[in-house]
Design a protein around this motif. Structure first.
Motif, PDB file in Angstrom:
ATOM      1  N   CYS A  33       3.283  -1.285  -9.260  1.00  0.00           N
ATOM      2  CA  CYS A  33       2.483  -1.730 -10.405  1.00  0.00           C
ATOM      3  C   CYS A  33       3.393  -2.527 -11.330  1.00  0.00           C
ATOM      4  O   CYS A  33       3.719  -2.107 -12.456  1.00  0.00           O
ATOM      5  CB  CYS A  33       1.863  -0.537 -11.124  1.00  0.00           C
ATOM      6  SG  CYS A  33       0.640   0.336 -10.129  1.00  0.00           S
TER       7      CYS A  33
ATOM      8  N   LEU B 206       2.744 -10.436  -6.317  1.00  0.00           N
ATOM      9  CA  LEU B 206       1.836  -9.306  -6.189  1.00  0.00           C
ATOM     10  C   LEU B 206       0.478  -9.624  -6.796  1.00  0.00           C
ATOM     11  O   LEU B 206      -0.572  -9.251  -6.255  1.00  0.00           O
ATOM     12  CB  LEU B 206       2.437  -8.065  -6.839  1.00  0.00           C
ATOM     13  CG  LEU B 206       3.573  -7.386  -6.076  1.00  0.00           C
ATOM     14  CD1 LEU B 206       4.248  -6.326  -6.935  1.00  0.00           C
ATOM     15  CD2 LEU B 206       3.048  -6.751  -4.785  1.00  0.00           C
ATOM     16  N   ALA B 207       0.481 -10.324  -7.921  1.00  0.00           N
ATOM     17  CA  ALA B 207      -0.791 -10.706  -8.546  1.00  0.00           C
ATOM     18  C   ALA B 207      -1.596 -11.612  -7.616  1.00  0.00           C
ATOM     19  O   ALA B 207      -2.822 -11.503  -7.528  1.00  0.00           O
ATOM     20  CB  ALA B 207      -0.529 -11.398  -9.878  1.00  0.00           C
TER      21      ALA B 207
ATOM     22  N   ARG C  80      -3.107  -9.648  -4.646  1.00  0.00           N
ATOM     23  CA  ARG C  80      -4.169  -8.725  -5.058  1.00  0.00           C
ATOM     24  C   ARG C  80      -5.520  -9.422  -5.228  1.00  0.00           C
ATOM     25  O   ARG C  80      -6.553  -8.767  -5.330  1.00  0.00           O
ATOM     26  CB  ARG C  80      -3.790  -8.051  -6.378  1.00  0.00           C
ATOM     27  CG  ARG C  80      -2.666  -7.023  -6.271  1.00  0.00           C
ATOM     28  CD  ARG C  80      -2.469  -6.295  -7.590  1.00  0.00           C
ATOM     29  NE  ARG C  80      -1.323  -5.408  -7.547  1.00  0.00           N
ATOM     30  CZ  ARG C  80      -0.217  -5.569  -8.267  1.00  0.00           C
ATOM     31  NH1 ARG C  80      -0.134  -6.601  -9.095  1.00  0.00           N
ATOM     32  NH2 ARG C  80       0.777  -4.717  -8.161  1.00  0.00           N
ATOM     33  N   ARG C  81      -5.509 -10.741  -5.270  1.00  0.00           N
ATOM     34  CA  ARG C  81      -6.764 -11.459  -5.483  1.00  0.00           C
ATOM     35  C   ARG C  81      -7.715 -11.220  -4.314  1.00  0.00           C
ATOM     36  O   ARG C  81      -7.277 -11.101  -3.165  1.00  0.00           O
ATOM     37  CB  ARG C  81      -6.497 -12.960  -5.618  1.00  0.00           C
ATOM     38  CG  ARG C  81      -5.788 -13.347  -6.914  1.00  0.00           C
ATOM     39  CD  ARG C  81      -5.591 -14.839  -6.968  1.00  0.00           C
ATOM     40  NE  ARG C  81      -4.807 -15.309  -5.813  1.00  0.00           N
ATOM     41  CZ  ARG C  81      -4.642 -16.601  -5.520  1.00  0.00           C
ATOM     42  NH1 ARG C  81      -5.223 -17.526  -6.255  1.00  0.00           N
ATOM     43  NH2 ARG C  81      -3.909 -16.931  -4.476  1.00  0.00           N
TER      44      ARG C  81
ATOM     45  N   LYS D 276      -1.583  -5.958   4.655  1.00  0.00           N
ATOM     46  CA  LYS D 276      -2.072  -4.870   3.814  1.00  0.00           C
ATOM     47  C   LYS D 276      -1.436  -3.547   4.230  1.00  0.00           C
ATOM     48  O   LYS D 276      -1.023  -2.744   3.386  1.00  0.00           O
ATOM     49  CB  LYS D 276      -3.594  -4.789   3.909  1.00  0.00           C
ATOM     50  CG  LYS D 276      -4.199  -3.670   3.053  1.00  0.00           C
ATOM     51  CD  LYS D 276      -5.717  -3.643   3.201  1.00  0.00           C
ATOM     52  CE  LYS D 276      -6.323  -2.509   2.396  1.00  0.00           C
ATOM     53  NZ  LYS D 276      -7.791  -2.435   2.575  1.00  0.00           N
TER      54      LYS D 276
ATOM     55  N   LEU E 254       2.127  -3.323   2.909  1.00  0.00           N
ATOM     56  CA  LEU E 254       2.198  -3.036   1.474  1.00  0.00           C
ATOM     57  C   LEU E 254       1.850  -1.580   1.190  1.00  0.00           C
ATOM     58  O   LEU E 254       2.485  -0.933   0.353  1.00  0.00           O
ATOM     59  CB  LEU E 254       1.255  -3.976   0.719  1.00  0.00           C
ATOM     60  CG  LEU E 254       1.744  -5.423   0.567  1.00  0.00           C
ATOM     61  CD1 LEU E 254       0.615  -6.326   0.117  1.00  0.00           C
ATOM     62  CD2 LEU E 254       2.915  -5.492  -0.420  1.00  0.00           C
ATOM     63  N   GLU E 255       0.847  -1.067   1.898  1.00  0.00           N
ATOM     64  CA  GLU E 255       0.464   0.330   1.691  1.00  0.00           C
ATOM     65  C   GLU E 255       1.564   1.284   2.142  1.00  0.00           C
ATOM     66  O   GLU E 255       1.695   2.383   1.615  1.00  0.00           O
ATOM     67  CB  GLU E 255      -0.836   0.632   2.429  1.00  0.00           C
ATOM     68  CG  GLU E 255      -2.049  -0.041   1.810  1.00  0.00           C
ATOM     69  CD  GLU E 255      -3.305   0.171   2.630  1.00  0.00           C
ATOM     70  OE1 GLU E 255      -3.174   0.555   3.813  1.00  0.00           O
ATOM     71  OE2 GLU E 255      -4.413  -0.060   2.100  1.00  0.00           O
TER      72      GLU E 255
ATOM     73  N   ASP F  10      -0.599   2.714  -3.718  1.00  0.00           N
ATOM     74  CA  ASP F  10      -1.285   2.235  -4.924  1.00  0.00           C
ATOM     75  C   ASP F  10      -0.785   0.863  -5.337  1.00  0.00           C
ATOM     76  O   ASP F  10      -0.735   0.520  -6.526  1.00  0.00           O
ATOM     77  CB  ASP F  10      -1.079   3.230  -6.075  1.00  0.00           C
ATOM     78  CG  ASP F  10      -1.760   4.559  -5.810  1.00  0.00           C
ATOM     79  OD1 ASP F  10      -2.883   4.548  -5.261  1.00  0.00           O
ATOM     80  OD2 ASP F  10      -1.173   5.605  -6.130  1.00  0.00           O
ATOM     81  N   TRP F  11      -0.400   0.032  -4.357  1.00  0.00           N
ATOM     82  CA  TRP F  11       0.121  -1.294  -4.685  1.00  0.00           C
ATOM     83  C   TRP F  11      -0.948  -2.179  -5.347  1.00  0.00           C
ATOM     84  O   TRP F  11      -0.627  -3.105  -6.090  1.00  0.00           O
ATOM     85  CB  TRP F  11       0.638  -1.995  -3.422  1.00  0.00           C
ATOM     86  CG  TRP F  11      -0.456  -2.423  -2.479  1.00  0.00           C
ATOM     87  CD1 TRP F  11      -1.060  -1.680  -1.538  1.00  0.00           C
ATOM     88  CD2 TRP F  11      -1.067  -3.710  -2.438  1.00  0.00           C
ATOM     89  NE1 TRP F  11      -2.028  -2.390  -0.891  1.00  0.00           N
ATOM     90  CE2 TRP F  11      -2.049  -3.651  -1.425  1.00  0.00           C
ATOM     91  CE3 TRP F  11      -0.916  -4.891  -3.141  1.00  0.00           C
ATOM     92  CZ2 TRP F  11      -2.857  -4.749  -1.096  1.00  0.00           C
ATOM     93  CZ3 TRP F  11      -1.708  -5.983  -2.819  1.00  0.00           C
ATOM     94  CH2 TRP F  11      -2.656  -5.907  -1.816  1.00  0.00           C
ATOM     95  N   ASN F  12      -2.232  -1.883  -5.061  1.00  0.00           N
ATOM     96  CA  ASN F  12      -3.331  -2.645  -5.652  1.00  0.00           C
ATOM     97  C   ASN F  12      -4.215  -1.696  -6.434  1.00  0.00           C
ATOM     98  O   ASN F  12      -5.322  -1.340  -6.013  1.00  0.00           O
ATOM     99  CB  ASN F  12      -4.141  -3.335  -4.545  1.00  0.00           C
ATOM    100  CG  ASN F  12      -5.170  -4.297  -5.106  1.00  0.00           C
ATOM    101  OD1 ASN F  12      -5.132  -4.680  -6.271  1.00  0.00           O
ATOM    102  ND2 ASN F  12      -6.127  -4.692  -4.264  1.00  0.00           N
TER     103      ASN F  12
ATOM    104  N   PRO G 239      -2.278  -3.627 -13.634  1.00  0.00           N
ATOM    105  CA  PRO G 239      -0.857  -3.301 -13.455  1.00  0.00           C
ATOM    106  C   PRO G 239      -0.021  -3.553 -14.700  1.00  0.00           C
ATOM    107  O   PRO G 239       0.988  -2.882 -14.923  1.00  0.00           O
ATOM    108  CB  PRO G 239      -0.423  -4.233 -12.312  1.00  0.00           C
ATOM    109  CG  PRO G 239      -1.683  -4.587 -11.598  1.00  0.00           C
ATOM    110  CD  PRO G 239      -2.745  -4.609 -12.643  1.00  0.00           C
TER     111      PRO G 239
END
Length: 477
Positions: free
Chosen positions: A428, A444-445, A448-449, A460, A463-464, A469-471, A476
């Protein structure tokens, strides 16, 4: 309890067991296991451990999965088998192929198979074991003949027909049965004899691929007569016949000039029946030169018991072979007649990599008179479409070929995300966050789109694996 994923492994096995195939690759089995449970391949691998998934979607046909001990246990739990049973079933899960380190659970999907070749399984053999999709085996040769169902398969990708029916080529079926008999009777010596015969005839094919009998065989099964993948199939009968003649020469043990001349004349008479004339005997002379001095005789067969007479065959096999060399000969690697333009492009890329230390060639770049950037772009297109042979892809991988620039950039940013998580225990991150000199927060922003990861489920999953909770649902920042 849900079978949650990641480095901690699954909580319970998947609901539907999937039967393995003898000699199946780990990648093929994992792919079928995922599809049987309506999972994306990357999603299932996320339950096995952490790793980087290749970009090309036709993965089981192109590469193999390797795991460490912890990931093996996770895969065994998912498939409902004890780890040792799974190791017996899938060759590349054996101890010598396991990745180093026990924790955390991880896997790799390198393009290069460590040993052997990935060859399409006979469709009827696969169906008999409940596999209703293409399956892939790890084989010592880059091609395989199924005697039971009269099928020929190989390691070529995206070329039709992918499974060749041999009903119209009974001579190939007989040749394969004779090869197996030769190898059963003489063991390693039989394998080397076939390699010798195959290599010599393959060189003749390289010079005369339009020989009428070879062309007819190719046409009868719907193959292009002069394509490289066609050669092992169409020359099979002659390769086995020549191996038999070589066996006879070895058994007789005579090495005089007169004996050599008689043997060459006899083989040339055999060749004339195949339609080979002229100067095609030079390879025979080279083979004889290699066998100019017989080695100690080798007994082939079961040793007699006390009081019984010696009845085993004495095989005077001249010179011991390097097993790697023998595999190359049978695999058709030594005489790989690459298209000259492709070979020139590969050589130019090698020069570029040695100078620039990477294979990311700009599209407009020329290496001398060669438009290397365009050539590299064409290789990426062929790879993504599944039209590239496994051998060419492996050669490019060895030069550091980047199949997807987007994937490379993702992996660089993922490493930065791991570094940030190691310091802050969360992804975050604010937009201004940086790590490893990367604008991590902005990246990261962007990912997340909505729709940013569409078509990349493995991103994905990766990242997980770092932070589930990366997204987050909350902002954030």
């Amino acid at each position: 309890m849900p079978d949650t994923a990641g480095v901690w492994g699954p909580r319970r096995k998947l609901r539907m067991p999937v039967r393995h195939l003898a000699g199946e690759s780990t990648g093929s089995f994992v792919n079928r296991l995922a599809h049987a449970h309506e999972l994306e391949l990357g999603e299932l691998l996320g339950r096995v451990g952490v790793g980087r998934q290749p970009v090309n979607p036709r993965l089981p046909a192109l590469a193999e999965v390797y795991v460490n001990r912890a990931a093996l246990e996770h895969l065994a739990a998912l498939s409902g088998r004890p780890p040792h049973r799974l190791q017996l079933a899938l060759t590349n899960l054996q101890r010598r192929f396991l990745l180093p380190g026990d924790e955390p659970a991880c896997w790799q999907w390198p393009f290069e198979v460590r040993e052997g070749h990935l060859v399409r399984c006979c469709d009827l053999c696969a169906l008999a074991r409940g596999a209703r999709e293409a399956a892939w085996l790890v084989c010592p040769d880059p091609w395989r003949v199924c005697l039971r169902h009269r099928r020929f398969t190989d390691d070529h990708r995206g070329e039709e027909p992918q499974v060749v029916r041999l009903d119209e080529l009974p001579e190939v079926m007989r040749a394969h049965a004779e090869r197996l008999q030769l190898q059963r009777r003489f063991g390693a010596a039989g394998t080397e004899l076939f390699a010798d015969g195959f290599q010599v005839v393959a060189r003749w094919w390289a010079r005369m691929p339009d020989l009428w009998s070879w062309t007819q065989r190719a046409w009868r099964v719907g193959l292009e007569a002069q394509e490289l993948r066609t050669a092992p199939l169409v020359i099979y009968p002659e390769a086995v016949q020549l191996a038999r003649e070589m066996l006879r020469y070895e058994q007789e043990g005579a090495r005089s000039r007169a004996a050599r001349a008689v043997w060459v004349e006899q083989v040339q008479q055999l060749m004339s029946g195949w339609g080979l004339e002229g100067d095609e005997g030079c390879e025979l002379t080279q083979w004889l030169d290699h066998h100019s001095r017989p080695a100690a005789s080798v007994n082939i067969g079961v040793a007699p018991e006390d009081g019984e007479e010696e009845s085993r065959l004495l095989l005077r096999f001249a010179a011991p072979r390097d097993p790697v060399m023998v595999a190359d000969w049978v695999s058709f690697n030594v005489i790989d007649t690459e298209r000259q333009d492709w070979a020139r492009g590969w050589a130019k890329l090698k020069t570029y990599v040695e100078r620039e230390r990477h294979a990311r060639v700009p599209y407009g770049h020329r290496e001398g008179a060669t438009p290397l950037g365009q050539w590299v772009a064409e290789q990426r297109r062929a790879y993504a479409a599944g039209e590239m042979s496994g051998q060419r892809a492996r050669r490019l991988e060895q030069l550091g070929m980047v199949w997807s620039l987007a994937d490379e950039r993702f992996q660089e940013n993922l490493e930065a995300a791991k570094a940030y998580y190691g310091q802050h225990w969360t992804l975050c991150a604010p937009r201004t966050a940086t790590a490893l000199d990367k604008p991590l927060g902005m990246w990261l922003a962007n990912v997340r789109r909505p729709g940013a990861l569409e078509g990349h489920p493995e991103w994905k999953t990766a990242l997980e694996a770092v932070d589930e909770d990366w997204n987050p649902a909350w902002p954030p920042d």
